[in-house]
Structures are given as C-alpha cells and as structure tokens.
Design an enzyme around this catalytic site. Structure first.
Site, PDB file in Angstrom:
ATOM      1  CG  HIS A 217       2.328   8.681   2.081  1.00  0.00           C
ATOM      2  ND1 HIS A 217       2.106   9.063   3.481  1.00  0.00           N
ATOM      3  CD2 HIS A 217       1.318   8.358   1.431  1.00  0.00           C
ATOM      4  CE1 HIS A 217       0.682   8.633   3.322  1.00  0.00           C
ATOM      5  NE2 HIS A 217       0.278   8.126   2.436  1.00  0.00           N
TER       6      HIS A 217
ATOM      7  CD  GLU B 214       0.355   5.393  -1.202  1.00  0.00           C
ATOM      8  OE1 GLU B 214       1.091   5.397  -0.085  1.00  0.00           O
ATOM      9  OE2 GLU B 214      -1.103   5.474  -0.856  1.00  0.00           O
TER      10      GLU B 214
ATOM     11  CG  HIS C 125      -1.823   1.154   1.249  1.00  0.00           C
ATOM     12  ND1 HIS C 125      -2.915   1.174   2.126  1.00  0.00           N
ATOM     13  CD2 HIS C 125      -2.086   2.229   0.384  1.00  0.00           C
ATOM     14  CE1 HIS C 125      -3.742   2.252   1.886  1.00  0.00           C
ATOM     15  NE2 HIS C 125      -2.950   2.978   0.863  1.00  0.00           N
TER      16      HIS C 125
END
Ligand SMILES: *[C@@H]1O[C@H](CO)[C@@H](O)[C@H](O)[C@H]1NC(C)=O
Ligand SMILES: *[C@@H]1O[C@H](CO)[C@@H](O)[C@H](O)[C@H]1NC(C)=O
Length: 343
Positions: A148, A144, A78
């Site tokens: 992040h 992502e 993930h």
C-alpha cells in the site's frame, strides 16, 4: 508572531475545523506549484502533479479490533490503503518494485536515528497502535508498506527535497498513525455508550460513528464478531484528509458481538465453511476430532484435539500419532478430518 501570520493561522485553524485537520509529520511538499484545495477524485484532479495529489485518490483507513492486541480501549491499525476513485484496490504487489521492502522496522529505526526532529514516541506508537497479531511487527509493517505505501504517489522519493533515505516509509506510517489518532473509533462508540462486552446493533454503531465523524463507516465482522472498521477519505494539498461516505457498509449481521479484549491474544474467529466433503481417505476411517493414538498411515495428517478451543493437535509422524502444539497464542482449526492448521 506577526499579525498577518496570526490571522493566516486563525483562518487555517477555522478551515481545518470544518474540513480536514492538517496531519502532523506531514510531507513537506517541495512542489511550490501545487494548486491549493483541489480534492482527489474531483474534476480537475487528473491534471494535478502526483506529488501534490495522490494518484490513488480514495484512501481507506482500516482499524481492527482483536482480543489481546493493543490497548484494551483502543482499536489498532490494520492499514492505510490507497484505492482508485471507484474503490478498487491498488495492485496486489504494490506500485514500485524498487521499494518493496522486508525490513521496514529497521528502516524506521534508522530514519528515527538519522532525523533528530523525530520523536521517540513515534516508534512506541507503532508498536502500541500498529502491532501484529502473530507477533511479527516487521513482517506486518513491511507488507503494509510494500503493498500500500508504495502506491501513495505524494510520498515518492522525488517529492521530497532534499531526498532523505526512508523518509517515504516514515511519512507513510506517521501520517497513518496521525489520521488514526484523529479518528478514535473507541471514543466515538464510547460517546454513545457502546462499550466492549456488549452486543450492539450495527446501526447504533454507525450512528455513533456518524455523530463523531459526520459520515458512516464500513464495519466488518468475522462470524458475527466485530473485526474491522474502515473510514474513507479523499485528499487535498498532498496530505490533508477529508472524510467521505464509505463505499460499503460492511458485512456484519444486524446485531454483533463487540467483545472485551482479554489479556491473551486470541486469533480472529474462524468460521470454516466446509467446501469439500469430509475425506474418506483418512488414516483410520473417519476421524472427527479428539486426540489420536496408536498407528497411522497418512504421514503429515493432522487432527485437532478440540478444534477452535485448544492448541493441541495429533500429527501422523512415521506411522504413529504424536501430540503437537500450535505455538503460543494460536489455536488449532480443522479444515477436513485429516487436515488442520494453527491460527
Ligand atoms: C502517539 O500517539 C498519541 C495517541 O494517539 C498521540 O497523541 C501522539 O501525538 C503520538 N505521538 C507521535 C510522535 O506520533
Ligand atoms: C469488508 O466487507 C466487505 C463486504 O461488505 C468486503 O468486500 C471487504 O473485503 C471486507 N474488508 C476487509 C478489510 O475485510
């Protein structure tokens, strides 16, 4: 190899067995002044250059288990999420507006073309182990990265010398994949004979993970079905990860379902808790479910034919119910008696 190189190598190998394995494809940090072996979130970490230690010093590796997604005997990625030392997530919109990208797939491909030192196996690993359940890897990876990856201070462009376009993006994903392959959850569970198609207790899964990695994990479920397992790390020497105890043990019930991954992609199960009572303003009174036919009044109203089971739904279109279908791989879920969505 000279003798002193060999002994240094052996010492490092011995150290890495008991602590973190150095990651492959690690960012070669040009900051020669990085102090060695200071752990993120420890006393003294605050004064260390942000290219040497991540400013978000707690890192969460999240691996998911979705039917039809990735190899049948592997968890897939993930994300790798930098958090504050107390466990709070970084900003929802990432840490660097200048490096929010919506074309990460292309950037990775370009980087791989430009750098002959990279392996084509990397991109294959991305599509195998980091695939998206709604079939849009570029969107998933871009999300992502933007949310992040931009918060990982040790891979900011100024940390690389010379600066190479997209090396930050490549390094984020390659480090994350390397960390994943060093923490193979499927194998950790299988080593204790916990296999898909069973209903293990969460504590037996925690024990299996602890036996393999030395600490427990955060294990999350959706409606009692395993969905995600998160491992927590601190970091030293820019990119060496040391596993730590998780901040939470997760939200699963005591006994869960660890389903076999079937060939077809099934979305994460939804367990809708009705927060609003069924609407009474539906086009023709109360409509629980089932295929609708004939005239209707609320344009746009949608009714699942068989909620959570079929992908068909009726939609009120210019006064008449018509039958529609969620796109391949998705099912229809009812939110209210006249609103539905595909997932
Ligand atoms: C690809 O993934 C496999 C399995 O995790 C790993 O052994 C291999 O080193 C990876 N290769 C690259 C280039 O990332
Ligand atoms: C996992 O469950 C915890 C509750 O223990 C929740 O706070 C967290 O957001 C969940 N994580 C994910 C990735 O869903």
């Amino acid at each position: 190899m000279k003798l002193d190189t060999i002994s240094t190598f052996l010492v490092m190998a011995a150290v890495s067995v008991v602590s973190a394995l150095p990651l492959q494809n690690s960012a070669l940090n040009p900051h020669a002044t990085c102090p060695a072996n200071i752990l993120s979130c420890s006393l003294g970490a605050d004064n260390v250059d942000s290219c040497c230690l991540p400013t978000y010093g707690l890192v969460v590796l999240s691996q998911q288990w979705y039917s039809g997604l990735g190899p049948r005997e592997e968890f897939t990625m993930h994300g790798l999420w930098p958090d504050t030392c107390s466990g709070d997530q970084g900003p929802w919109n990432g840490c660097d507006p200048g490096r929010i990208y919506d074309d990460v797939e292309m950037r990775l491909q370009k980087y791989l073309q430009d750098d002959p030192g990279t392996s084509s196996a990397f991109f294959k690993n991305m599509t195998t182990y980091w695939s998206s359940y709604n079939d849009d890897n570029n969107k998933f990876w871009s999300h992502e990265w933007s949310k992040h990856g931009t918060c990982v201070s040790t891979i900011e462009p100024q940390c690389f010398s010379p600066k190479v376009p997209n090396k930050d993006v490549y390094t984020y994903f390659s480090s994350a994949l390397a960390l994943r392959s060093q923490h193979n959850i499927y194998q950790a569970l299988a080593a204790k004979k916990i296999y898909p198609g069973s209903n293990p207790t969460v504590s037996s899964m925690q024990d299996a993970i602890e036996a393999q990695f030395g600490v427990k994990a955060e294990i999350n479920c959706t409606c009692g079905v395993l969905s995600e397992i998160m491992l927590y790390f601190h970091v030293k020497n820019a990119d060496q990860y040391e596993i730590i105890a998780p901040h939470s043990h997760g939200d699963c019930p005591d006994i869960i379902s660890y389903p076999v991954k079937s060939g077809s992609l099934s979305p994460p199960p939804h367990c809708h808790k009705r927060t609003t009572p069924p609407t009474t303003t539906s086009p023709s009174g109360s409509i629980p479910s089932g295929r609708q036919t004939g005239p209707c009044t609320t344009t746009g109203a949608m009714v699942c034919v068989d909620p959570g089971i079929s992908n068909q739904y009726s939609k009120c279109n210019q006064g008449l119910w018509v039958l529609n279908q969620c796109r391949s791989g998705l099912l229809c879920y009812s939110d209210t008696t006249t609103a539905a969505h595909c997932a």
